[in-house]
Design a protein around this motif. Structure first.
Motif, PDB file in Angstrom:
ATOM      1  N   UNK A 183       0.808  -1.225   0.000  1.00  0.00           N
ATOM      2  CA  UNK A 183       0.000   0.000   0.000  1.00  0.00           C
ATOM      3  C   UNK A 183       0.840   1.275   0.000  1.00  0.00           C
ATOM      4  N   UNK A 184       2.056   1.225   0.505  1.00  0.00           N
ATOM      5  CA  UNK A 184       2.876   2.438   0.551  1.00  0.00           C
ATOM      6  C   UNK A 184       3.852   2.548  -0.614  1.00  0.00           C
ATOM      7  N   UNK A 185       3.914   1.524  -1.496  1.00  0.00           N
ATOM      8  CA  UNK A 185       4.878   1.604  -2.583  1.00  0.00           C
ATOM      9  C   UNK A 185       4.460   0.879  -3.854  1.00  0.00           C
ATOM     10  N   UNK A 186       3.877  -0.295  -3.742  1.00  0.00           N
ATOM     11  CA  UNK A 186       3.719  -1.178  -4.895  1.00  0.00           C
ATOM     12  C   UNK A 186       2.402  -0.981  -5.630  1.00  0.00           C
ATOM     13  N   UNK A 187       1.323  -0.833  -4.896  1.00  0.00           N
ATOM     14  CA  UNK A 187       0.002  -0.802  -5.528  1.00  0.00           C
ATOM     15  C   UNK A 187      -0.190   0.422  -6.404  1.00  0.00           C
TER      16      UNK A 187
ATOM     17  N   UNK B  25      11.248  -5.712   4.953  1.00  0.00           N
ATOM     18  CA  UNK B  25      10.608  -4.758   4.049  1.00  0.00           C
ATOM     19  C   UNK B  25      11.371  -4.603   2.743  1.00  0.00           C
ATOM     20  N   UNK B  26      12.693  -4.467   2.818  1.00  0.00           N
ATOM     21  CA  UNK B  26      13.478  -4.258   1.603  1.00  0.00           C
ATOM     22  C   UNK B  26      13.362  -5.425   0.645  1.00  0.00           C
ATOM     23  N   UNK B  27      13.392  -6.628   1.178  1.00  0.00           N
ATOM     24  CA  UNK B  27      13.268  -7.813   0.331  1.00  0.00           C
ATOM     25  C   UNK B  27      11.894  -7.858  -0.336  1.00  0.00           C
ATOM     26  N   UNK B  28      10.853  -7.541   0.415  1.00  0.00           N
ATOM     27  CA  UNK B  28       9.501  -7.542  -0.151  1.00  0.00           C
ATOM     28  C   UNK B  28       9.363  -6.497  -1.254  1.00  0.00           C
ATOM     29  N   UNK B  29       9.855  -5.288  -0.983  1.00  0.00           N
ATOM     30  CA  UNK B  29       9.762  -4.225  -1.987  1.00  0.00           C
ATOM     31  C   UNK B  29      10.493  -4.605  -3.264  1.00  0.00           C
ATOM     32  N   UNK B  30      11.702  -5.105  -3.122  1.00  0.00           N
ATOM     33  CA  UNK B  30      12.479  -5.478  -4.307  1.00  0.00           C
ATOM     34  C   UNK B  30      11.798  -6.595  -5.083  1.00  0.00           C
ATOM     35  N   UNK B  31      11.233  -7.560  -4.362  1.00  0.00           N
ATOM     36  CA  UNK B  31      10.592  -8.700  -5.029  1.00  0.00           C
ATOM     37  C   UNK B  31       9.345  -8.267  -5.770  1.00  0.00           C
TER      38      UNK B  31
END
Length: 772
Positions: A66-70, A306-312
């Motif tokens: 919700x804060x970066x990907x969507x 968090x970083x791993x999730x964002x990158x993935x």
């Protein structure tokens, strides 16, 4: 003037801000639940609940999204037990009110599970009955492809349909029915993200199930992406002794790992030293961490990195469906993390005080959006305003209304026939005539398209597929009445034999206006007895206020030779009980035509809903008459009006009309002035009565007021007698109710009607008993 920051620095800054917001999300979701259970006045003494542990395990995944990907076009079905996380995120965006959070799980407040119709913030898909919201996203993706293919949605506006689910939801069978259907329809733009915390409500889940899940989803064409270890653990594995540590975790049973996560650093150290401490490098590796750091290391699973999730998530660029297995710890960051009983556990007041201090939230500022975070509120507000999700409109699109042909133009087949056959003819005539309504209709059926009389419509309008497919029978000059062209412009979506899939697809199609800004008119058919097989999904579709026309046919004992397994007994009561669904059981074609015309309008009304038609294969002679359509859609009309003060009326619904008419005519000599009441909608009639109990009167009261106060009613339906027996309570008339209360069997209509007391003789006997 400051030099612009390099891209990596900007990325690091954004990640830091999201990490801080993630802390706030975890705090707000836990505090919302705590407030509901420990601080808010309790008038009934019941535990309010709220699933703090299930929220904590999903928080970082949802923060990353919700804060970066969507993107604004993406749609999300949120794990039911992570509802407080969703509401907390919406609150930070300014799309949820403080009042709603403070009234969480109370009347008018934020709902226990995300609800499109009950929540004030914008829920894409209702969840709560586990597994259904998951499958819903796949059918929403198919619906999106349909809208694109038919020019109702620009391809660049396609979003990802995302489900956030708990691993225990993967026990639900409807998920696997769904993925098989998705493989048939070339599913795309669909993500399922599993909160793999390996705990269910009752216990820790079975070990190594991730291997089975991966096998299943790869077999049906999904990309399986397993995220197990965070980057701290990955770095530790690269050190001397790290390979032994990784092997130990991989081989560790789920319940042992969960128990150690609950116990903390000292317990981790003791167990690791006992099991692998003598292996090269392990002792030194463990000694480089104090107990707190070791606990943090051993719980550094991917779902909390968090970083791993964002990158993935940001690395995904293609449209293939994605199945993410994301390892988490249930209750992560809370005092009962990993405990097998934490599913419905709540932090005590003392534990919450400690948690509040750890989050640096000042007393009295528990609800402040950014209290305790290291930056100024304005910086967080600016960050959120620039996030992609902030570009999503706060109002749902208002789909244009589809014009329905007038009474004179709407098809009304003539001649002796059944309502099932007439239904097919009406759709076929609409398709042939063309126009806005015909173009908007999309039909679907679980492999009973032909036997529910949809074949003519499909011949006219074709089967939907994203790519055209040749009909080998046609190409080989093999005769067949089914001339079904398959391609992007087709208007029928064929399904396999799975009623859950039918209702979930109807739900997705029925939300097309809200989801995509253009409306379709879904029409789904199935055998009436098999409504039961998809009843949970039907309820789910109605709960979301999806709009569709459900045609269930053939129905009842009247489906004589097929026997008890195919003869529906109690479906009329389902139709009467189901909210946001109007049930009709027309006997004649003129009734059916008027009801269908009304239904296509009702499906679009602001206060409307879906419509259920219970049809029959019994061919009846059609009366020559002009109907009062207003009375018809209110639920009933006098087929033969009684004399004022009459002593008796025969009341019927559906296919038993000839028996009701025969008995009525036979009794007129003995009971002159009796009436014959047709009830095409017991549901609408009953709802009108209960709505009018405040003293405004109702349609049924006006109808029955022609009878004497002591008059008797004989009711008959090829369904439960309770469908009509309530009529005696309207004005206090005596009732003799005929209908089905036992399983059917094979036979012909005369034999079965006689055996189950639905024939004219049974009606006459009931009338004699009522008048005695």
């Amino acid at each position: 003037m400051n030099a612009p920051l390099p891209a990596q620095s900007l990325a690091n800054h954004a990640q830091d801000v999201i990490a801080e917001l993630d802390d706030k999300v975890r705090w707000l979701s836990a505090w919302t639940i705590h407030n509901a259970n420990h601080l808010r006045e309790s008038r009934d003494g019941l535990k309010v609940g709220g699933h703090q542990a299930s929220s904590a395990s999903m928080a970082t995944i949802m923060s990353a999204l919700y804060f970066s990907v969507l993107q604004p076009e993406d749609r999300v079905a949120v794990k039911p037990h992570a509802s407080p996380v969703f509401h907390a995120i919406q609150y930070l965006y300014g799309r949820q009110s403080l009042d709603q959070l403070q009234r969480f799980r109370s009347l008018g407040g934020a709902q226990s599970y995300p609800s499109r119709t009950k929540d004030k913030d914008d829920v894409d898909f209702s969840t709560g009955s586990v597994g259904l919201g998951v499958a819903m996203t796949a059918f929403a993706s198919i619906t999106q492809d349909y809208m694109i293919a038919h020019g109702a949605l620009a391809p660049e506006k396609a979003g990802r349909m995302i489900s956030l689910l708990g691993d225990a939801e993967l026990d639900e069978g409807n998920i696997y029915e769904c993925v098989i259907e998705g493989a048939k329809h070339d599913l795309r733009n669909c993500w399922w993200i599993v909160d793999y915390n390996r705990q269910s409500l009752d216990a820790t889940t079975w070990d190594s199930m991730f291997l089975r899940f991966a096998d299943i989803f790869q077999a049906v064409g999904w990309d399986v992406i397993t995220l197990k270890y965070g980057r701290k653990l990955q770095a530790a594995f690269a050190r001397k002794g790290g390979a032994e540590l990784e092997r130990w975790i991989d081989e560790s049973p789920n319940d042992l790992y969960a128990a150690l996560s609950f116990q903390g650093g000292a317990a981790w150290r003791a167990r690791l030293m006992a099991d692998i401490g003598d292996r090269p490098g392990v002792k030194a590796l463990l000694a480089s961490y104090d107990d707190d750091a070791l606990a943090g290391l051993m719980t550094n699973l991917a779902g909390h990195d968090l970083g791993l999730l964002l990158d993935t998530f940001h690395a995904v660029k293609d449209e293939r469906p994605k199945f993410f297995i994301v390892y988490t710890i249930k209750g992560f960051g809370l005092p009962f993390q990993g405990h097998k009983d934490n599913h419905s556990g709540l932090m005590t007041v003392a534990q919450m005080e400690t948690f509040q201090k750890r989050n640096r939230v000042p007393e009295g500022r528990e609800w402040d959006k950014f209290a305790g975070l290291p930056r100024e509120a304005a910086e967080y507000e600016a960050f959120l305003a620039a996030a992609p999700f902030a570009g999503r409109k706060t109002e749902r699109p208002e789909a244009p209304r589809i014009a329905v042909p007038g009474l004179a133009e709407f098809p009304r087949p003539s001649g002796k026939q059944s309502t099932q056959v007439a239904f097919g003819k009406i759709l076929n005539d609409l398709a042939r005539a063309g126009g806005e309504l015909a173009d908007a209709i999309v039909t679907t059926s679980p492999d009973v398209t032909v036997s529910t009389n949809l074949g003519g419509f499909v011949n006219q309008r074709g089967l939907f597929a994203r790519e055209g497919r040749r009909d080998q029978f046609k190409d080989s000059n093999i005769a067949s009445p089914q001339k079904w062209i398959m391609g992007p412009k087709g208007q029928h979506i064929e399904l396999g034999i799975a009623e859950n899939n039918l209702f979930l697809l109807l739900a997705a199609l029925g939300l097309s206006g809200d989801l995509f800004g253009r409306r379709v008119m879904p029409v789904g058919t199935l055998y009436d007895p098999f409504i039961n097989r998809g009843l949970d999904a039907l309820n789910y579709a109605c709960y979301q206020d999806a709009r569709f026309l459900l045609v269930a046919t053939p129905s009842g004992l009247t489906l004589a030779p097929e026997g008890g397994a195919h003869q529906s007994i109690h479906t009329p009561l389902i139709g009467m009980a189901q909210d946001k669904l109007s049930y009709f059981e027309p006997a004649y074609v003129d009734e059916l035509s008027a009801i269908m015309r009304w239904a296509f309008g009702h499906m679009q009304d602001a206060d409307g809903g879906s419509v259920y038609l219970r049809l029959s294969t019994r061919a009846l002679e059609q009366p020559a008459r002009e109907l009062d359509e207003a009375q018809l859609v209110e639920g009933a009309y006098w087929e033969v009006e009684p004399a004022a003060g009459a002593d008796l009326a025969v009341v019927y619904a559906g296919a038993v009309a000839p028996e009701a008419r025969e008995a009525f005519e036979l009794m007129l000599e003995d009971v002159p002035g009796a009436g014959l009441l047709a009830v095409p909608s017991p549901d609408r009639l009953h709802r009108g009565w209960t709505a009018g109990m405040g003293g405004t009167g109702s349609h049924v009261e006006r109808l029955l007021s022609r009878l004497a106060p002591h008059a008797a009613l004989v009711t008959v339906i090829d369904g439960p007698p309770a469908t009509l027996s309530w009529l005696g309570g309207v004005l206090g008339h005596k009732v003799r109710a005929l209908g089905l209360e036992r399983f059917g069997q094979s036979g012909d209509v005369p034999d079965l009607y006689r055996a189950y007391r639905l024939d004219a003789e049974a009606i006459l006997d009931a009338a004699a008993a009522a008048l005695a």
